[in-house]
Motif scaffolding. Structure first.
Motif, PDB file in Angstrom:
ATOM      1  N   GLY A   1       0.779  -1.248  -0.040  1.00  0.00           N
ATOM      2  CA  GLY A   1      -0.249   0.144  -0.048  1.00  0.00           C
ATOM      3  C   GLY A   1       0.984   1.210   0.126  1.00  0.00           C
ATOM      4  N   LEU A   2       2.012   1.401   0.577  1.00  0.00           N
ATOM      5  CA  LEU A   2       2.697   2.379   0.550  1.00  0.00           C
ATOM      6  C   LEU A   2       3.111   2.885  -0.798  1.00  0.00           C
ATOM      7  CD1 LEU A   2       4.560   4.623   2.272  1.00  0.00           C
ATOM      8  CD2 LEU A   2       6.473   2.717   2.034  1.00  0.00           C
ATOM      9  N   GLY A   3       3.337   2.066  -1.692  1.00  0.00           N
ATOM     10  CA  GLY A   3       3.782   2.127  -3.235  1.00  0.00           C
ATOM     11  C   GLY A   3       2.535   2.832  -3.730  1.00  0.00           C
TER      12      GLY A   3
ATOM     13  N   PHE B   1      -5.490  -5.827  12.298  1.00  0.00           N
ATOM     14  CA  PHE B   1      -5.382  -4.486  12.129  1.00  0.00           C
ATOM     15  C   PHE B   1      -5.267  -3.815  10.762  1.00  0.00           C
ATOM     16  CE2 PHE B   1      -1.047  -5.653  12.866  1.00  0.00           C
ATOM     17  CZ  PHE B   1      -0.295  -4.693  12.101  1.00  0.00           C
ATOM     18  N   GLU B   2      -5.725  -2.576  10.606  1.00  0.00           N
ATOM     19  CA  GLU B   2      -5.545  -2.260   9.225  1.00  0.00           C
ATOM     20  C   GLU B   2      -5.337  -0.744   9.120  1.00  0.00           C
ATOM     21  OE1 GLU B   2      -4.382  -2.571   6.071  1.00  0.00           O
ATOM     22  OE2 GLU B   2      -5.467  -4.529   6.124  1.00  0.00           O
ATOM     23  N   PRO B   3      -4.079  -0.249   8.941  1.00  0.00           N
ATOM     24  CA  PRO B   3      -3.887   1.274   9.162  1.00  0.00           C
ATOM     25  C   PRO B   3      -5.071   2.093   8.208  1.00  0.00           C
ATOM     26  CG  PRO B   3      -1.857   0.031   8.912  1.00  0.00           C
ATOM     27  CD  PRO B   3      -2.951  -1.106   8.878  1.00  0.00           C
TER      28      PRO B   3
ATOM     29  N   ILE C   1      -4.759 -14.683  -3.955  1.00  0.00           N
ATOM     30  CA  ILE C   1      -3.525 -14.525  -4.478  1.00  0.00           C
ATOM     31  C   ILE C   1      -2.628 -13.604  -3.392  1.00  0.00           C
ATOM     32  CG2 ILE C   1      -4.048 -12.253  -5.768  1.00  0.00           C
ATOM     33  CD1 ILE C   1      -1.484 -12.842  -7.504  1.00  0.00           C
ATOM     34  N   GLY C   2      -1.419 -14.201  -3.227  1.00  0.00           N
ATOM     35  CA  GLY C   2      -0.789 -13.604  -1.951  1.00  0.00           C
ATOM     36  C   GLY C   2       0.716 -14.304  -1.747  1.00  0.00           C
ATOM     37  N   SER C   3       1.402 -13.766  -0.992  1.00  0.00           N
ATOM     38  CA  SER C   3       2.677 -14.520  -0.692  1.00  0.00           C
ATOM     39  C   SER C   3       2.992 -13.823   0.733  1.00  0.00           C
ATOM     40  CB  SER C   3       3.829 -14.132  -1.700  1.00  0.00           C
ATOM     41  OG  SER C   3       4.197 -13.051  -1.779  1.00  0.00           O
TER      42      SER C   3
ATOM     43  N   ILE D   1       0.381 -18.279  -5.331  1.00  0.00           N
ATOM     44  CA  ILE D   1       1.306 -17.728  -4.494  1.00  0.00           C
ATOM     45  C   ILE D   1       2.260 -16.946  -5.378  1.00  0.00           C
ATOM     46  CG2 ILE D   1       3.262 -18.192  -2.891  1.00  0.00           C
ATOM     47  CD1 ILE D   1       0.405 -19.163  -1.793  1.00  0.00           C
ATOM     48  N   GLY D   2       2.342 -15.692  -5.053  1.00  0.00           N
ATOM     49  CA  GLY D   2       3.281 -14.618  -5.816  1.00  0.00           C
ATOM     50  C   GLY D   2       2.612 -13.385  -6.021  1.00  0.00           C
ATOM     51  N   TYR D   3       3.108 -12.316  -6.843  1.00  0.00           N
ATOM     52  CA  TYR D   3       2.690 -11.246  -6.939  1.00  0.00           C
ATOM     53  C   TYR D   3       2.353 -11.015  -8.357  1.00  0.00           C
ATOM     54  CZ  TYR D   3       2.121  -6.194  -6.008  1.00  0.00           C
ATOM     55  OH  TYR D   3       1.843  -5.154  -5.745  1.00  0.00           O
ATOM     56  N   ASP D   4       0.858 -10.556  -8.586  1.00  0.00           N
ATOM     57  CA  ASP D   4       0.621 -10.404  -9.984  1.00  0.00           C
ATOM     58  C   ASP D   4      -0.403  -9.461  -9.946  1.00  0.00           C
ATOM     59  OD1 ASP D   4      -0.542 -10.405 -12.601  1.00  0.00           O
ATOM     60  OD2 ASP D   4      -0.559 -12.600 -12.429  1.00  0.00           O
ATOM     61  N   GLU D   5      -0.016  -8.294 -10.359  1.00  0.00           N
ATOM     62  CA  GLU D   5      -0.705  -6.973 -10.567  1.00  0.00           C
ATOM     63  C   GLU D   5      -1.875  -7.300 -11.322  1.00  0.00           C
ATOM     64  OE1 GLU D   5       0.808  -4.326  -9.166  1.00  0.00           O
ATOM     65  OE2 GLU D   5      -1.040  -3.107  -9.077  1.00  0.00           O
ATOM     66  N   SER D   6      -1.755  -7.885 -12.442  1.00  0.00           N
ATOM     67  CA  SER D   6      -3.020  -8.017 -13.637  1.00  0.00           C
ATOM     68  C   SER D   6      -4.169  -9.079 -12.995  1.00  0.00           C
ATOM     69  CB  SER D   6      -2.513  -8.612 -15.011  1.00  0.00           C
ATOM     70  OG  SER D   6      -2.261  -9.763 -14.829  1.00  0.00           O
ATOM     71  N   LEU D   7      -3.675 -10.067 -12.399  1.00  0.00           N
ATOM     72  CA  LEU D   7      -4.571 -11.020 -11.658  1.00  0.00           C
ATOM     73  C   LEU D   7      -5.244 -10.449 -10.507  1.00  0.00           C
ATOM     74  CD1 LEU D   7      -5.974 -13.719 -11.483  1.00  0.00           C
ATOM     75  CD2 LEU D   7      -3.945 -14.740 -10.304  1.00  0.00           C
ATOM     76  N   SER D   8      -4.591  -9.328  -9.967  1.00  0.00           N
ATOM     77  CA  SER D   8      -5.396  -8.747  -8.893  1.00  0.00           C
ATOM     78  C   SER D   8      -6.546  -7.952  -9.110  1.00  0.00           C
ATOM     79  CB  SER D   8      -4.281  -7.854  -7.726  1.00  0.00           C
ATOM     80  OG  SER D   8      -4.127  -6.736  -8.580  1.00  0.00           O
ATOM     81  N   HIS D   9      -6.282  -7.215 -10.346  1.00  0.00           N
ATOM     82  CA  HIS D   9      -7.406  -6.516 -11.016  1.00  0.00           C
ATOM     83  C   HIS D   9      -8.661  -7.538 -11.512  1.00  0.00           C
ATOM     84  CE1 HIS D   9      -5.541  -2.286 -11.989  1.00  0.00           C
ATOM     85  NE2 HIS D   9      -4.795  -2.986 -11.176  1.00  0.00           N
TER      86      HIS D   9
HETATM   87  P1  ADP Z   1      -0.564  -3.624   2.824  1.00  0.00           P
HETATM   88  O1  ADP Z   1       0.120  -2.156   2.305  1.00  0.00           O
HETATM   89  O2  ADP Z   1      -0.829  -3.737   4.197  1.00  0.00           O
HETATM   90  O3  ADP Z   1       0.220  -4.629   2.018  1.00  0.00           O
HETATM   91  P2  ADP Z   1      -3.117  -2.643   1.414  1.00  0.00           P
HETATM   92  O4  ADP Z   1      -4.353  -3.171   1.442  1.00  0.00           O
HETATM   93  O5  ADP Z   1      -2.764  -1.107   1.903  1.00  0.00           O
HETATM   94  O6  ADP Z   1      -2.284  -3.606   2.194  1.00  0.00           O
HETATM   95  O7  ADP Z   1      -2.276  -2.608  -0.014  1.00  0.00           O
HETATM   96  C1  ADP Z   1      -1.873  -3.793  -0.802  1.00  0.00           C
HETATM   97  C2  ADP Z   1      -1.560  -3.314  -2.172  1.00  0.00           C
HETATM   98  O8  ADP Z   1      -1.082  -4.381  -2.603  1.00  0.00           O
HETATM   99  C3  ADP Z   1      -2.950  -3.536  -3.101  1.00  0.00           C
HETATM  100  O9  ADP Z   1      -2.708  -2.703  -4.090  1.00  0.00           O
HETATM  101  C4  ADP Z   1      -2.977  -4.812  -3.296  1.00  0.00           C
HETATM  102  O10 ADP Z   1      -3.852  -5.151  -4.532  1.00  0.00           O
HETATM  103  C5  ADP Z   1      -1.453  -5.149  -3.687  1.00  0.00           C
HETATM  104  N1  ADP Z   1      -1.062  -6.627  -3.528  1.00  0.00           N
HETATM  105  C6  ADP Z   1      -0.747  -7.289  -2.217  1.00  0.00           C
HETATM  106  N2  ADP Z   1      -0.609  -8.476  -2.535  1.00  0.00           N
HETATM  107  C7  ADP Z   1      -0.598  -8.505  -3.873  1.00  0.00           C
HETATM  108  C8  ADP Z   1      -0.297  -9.782  -4.671  1.00  0.00           C
HETATM  109  N3  ADP Z   1       0.121 -11.084  -4.364  1.00  0.00           N
HETATM  110  N4  ADP Z   1      -0.213  -9.430  -6.208  1.00  0.00           N
HETATM  111  C9  ADP Z   1      -0.902  -8.309  -6.516  1.00  0.00           C
HETATM  112  N5  ADP Z   1      -0.985  -7.361  -5.699  1.00  0.00           N
HETATM  113  C10 ADP Z   1      -0.909  -7.380  -4.434  1.00  0.00           C
END
Ligand code: ADP
Length: 507
Positions: free
Chosen positions: A18-20, A380-382, A331-333, A357-365
């Protein structure tokens, strides 16, 4: 207003979470309000590659603590916001992720890397590197740049400092030897300054020395002043409560726009919500699940760590999967034991569960668009971003009543099995957008999920919730205006107190 925005991540140049997202979106929103913002970012190897198409110009070469630094200028993609990239070999000569190697182990020299980055921020802030640009405010974010307010404090003509906590759990704690090796000022080793139970904390430096502190939701600003959520820093935060405010994050509504999302099978909007179903079918197909319009598709995206409530999901899902008609897509890791347990769940329910398992921007959409329900049982969730993305995509969140989740989801609680479907749908108020449960337990999550699944079967009611969710304004505009107002107030307060100090010295 001139702002130096010092951050270790900014999408799409560098992001781990989320910071990004905030680092990439808030500077643009501030620029739209006329703020002259300069984004200061480490020149990670991958960042230099991603910035190259926008143009890279060597702006300055200088030394900080006898270390040669190259400062590159580029632009935040898709905007006019200038980005200054801090190039030292510790950033630019390293493969792996931003903070560690490919196995997830943090780089041992992280304190040194981010100390140097913070020193560069200090030099630029004090207009010492020949850029002929002096900010009114230095806005730094999270532990990586926690030292910046401390480095600026007490310096002649220093700009005002604003420090934002995105997640208090990451405190940047290192040992005394590191403190000595970095040659930090001796008087910082004190429990009222950086020292923290025999170690020291970069984040605490920001909390103690910043002129103003913010965090990313009003509820989290309250919660972190308590023992339950304060991570041992609640005392410091209570002391600084007058300087602490919560400003909820916005989302990048261009990147997260179901009407023009290049990753989706079929774009859709609030008016054309009927098309959303094609994304569900496409997602089921993509992930090898049975294609079924009527089964409720529950999605989860996120880091697989304690914070995200993965243990609650693992506790609640088996009973739900064997009793109710639903599918679960994740999806997550993160923590290996959570990754393994989710894989195990998938092998028990191969027709119901998909785990990537992994990070995939397009699949997250595609998960945001294809799911009916979005799960976010964080302990908890800031602030949290996914619950806002999901609402924009007409995907109803089921979440724990904490932090930013309580500030961005309005609970539909007026629920009754006893009346017919049409009357029940009339119980939804215009502001209600999801389901919140008020205790981090498997029982509470299971109950909320069952509640959501029952509502899902009432199409009229569900459509209303979707309509409400998709009507929410999560754009950055409002929050950026709140930051600008805070900058103005902080500048005026620090200028007044500097003037008072000057007068006292003159006397
Ligand atoms: P945090 O910053 O605590 O990880 P947030 O919900 O504030 O949680 O932000 C997470 C961001 O990262 C979102 O944009 C989310 O879609 C993305 N993200 C997290 N894990 C994945 C993943 N495995 N693949 C793609 N996007 C991810």
């Amino acid at each position: 207003m001139k702002v130096l925005f010092a951050c270790s991540e900014a999408y799409p140049l560098a992001k781990t979470g989320g910071l990004g997202d905030v680092g990439g979106a808030l500077p643009r929103a501030l620029a739209r309000l006329g703020v002259q913002v300069r984004l200061l970012l480490p020149a990670y190897k991958t960042t230099l590659e991603k910035a190259r198409p926008q143009g890279l110009k060597l702006l300055r070469e200088f030394e900080v603590n006898q270390v040669p630094v190259k400062l590159w200028q580029s632009r935040l993609p898709g905007s006019r916001v200038p980005v200054w990239l801090v190039d030292i070999p510790e950033f630019s000569d390293r493969a792996g992720s931003l903070y560690g190697d490919d196995s997830g182990t943090d780089w041992p020299d992280n304190p040194y890397r981010f100390y140097l980055f913070s020193k560069v921020a200090e030099h630029i802030a004090l207009n010492k590197v020949g850029l002929h640009w002096r900010p009114d405010v230095v806005h730094s974010h999270d532990w990586q740049v926690g030292l910046v307010p401390a480095l600026l404090a007490g310096q002649q003509n220093a700009p005002a400092s604003v420090f934002t906590i995105h997640n208090l759990a990451y405190r940047g704690i290192f040992d005394y030897q590191t403190f000595v090796d970095l040659q930090l000022p001796e008087h910082w080793w004190h429990y009222e300054r950086l020292e923290f139970w025999g170690n020291f904390s970069f984040l605490k430096a920001g909390l103690v020395y910043a002129d103003a502190i913010t965090t990313v939701s009003p509820s989290y600003a309250q919660e972190i002043q308590t023992e339950q959520f304060g991570c041992g820093l609640e005392g410091v935060l209570v002391n600084r409560a007058r300087q602490l405010t919560g400003i909820v994050n916005g989302i990048d509504t261009d990147t997260w726009n179901p009407g023009a999302d290049p990753y989706l099978a079929v774009p859709y909007s609030r008016r054309t919500i009927k098309r959303k179903i094609h994304n569900k079918l496409a997602l089921q197909r993509e992930l090898g699940l049975p294609e079924d319009e009527s089964v409720a598709l529950v999605g989860f995206i996120g880091r697989l760590v304690e914070q995200k409530g993965v243990a609650l999901i693992l506790g609640a899902l088996p009973a739900l999967l064997s009793q109710a008609r639903c599918q679960f897509v994740v999806i997550g890791s993160g923590q290996p034991e959570f990754e393994a347990a989710l894989q195990e769940l998938r092998s028990r329910y191969p027709q119901r569960v998909s785990v990537t398992i992994g990070y995939d921007e397009s699949l997250s959409h595609r998960i945001e668009a294809g799911s009916d329900i979005f799960l976010m049982p964080s302990l908890f969730e800031p602030c949290g971003l996914n619950q806002m993305y999901s609402q924009r995509y007409g995907t109803i969140p089921v979440a724990n009543f904490v932090g930013g989740l309580r500030d961005t989801i309005v609970n539909f609680s007026n629920f009754s099995d006893a009346i017919d479907a049409a009357s029940m749908s009339a119980l939804v108020n215009v502001d209600e957008t999801g389901f919140l449960f008020s205790e981090a337990s498997v029982t509470a999550l299971s109950e909320a999920l069952r509640h959501a699944l029952t509502c899902f079967d009432n199409k009229l009611l569900w459509r209303k919730l979707q309509d409400n969710a998709m009507s929410q304004d999560f754009a950055w505009g409002k929050s950026a205006r709140a930051y600008l107002e805070l900058y103005r107030q902080t500048v005026s307060r620090t200028t007044q107190s500097n003037d008072a100090e000057d007068q006292a010295t003159a006397l």
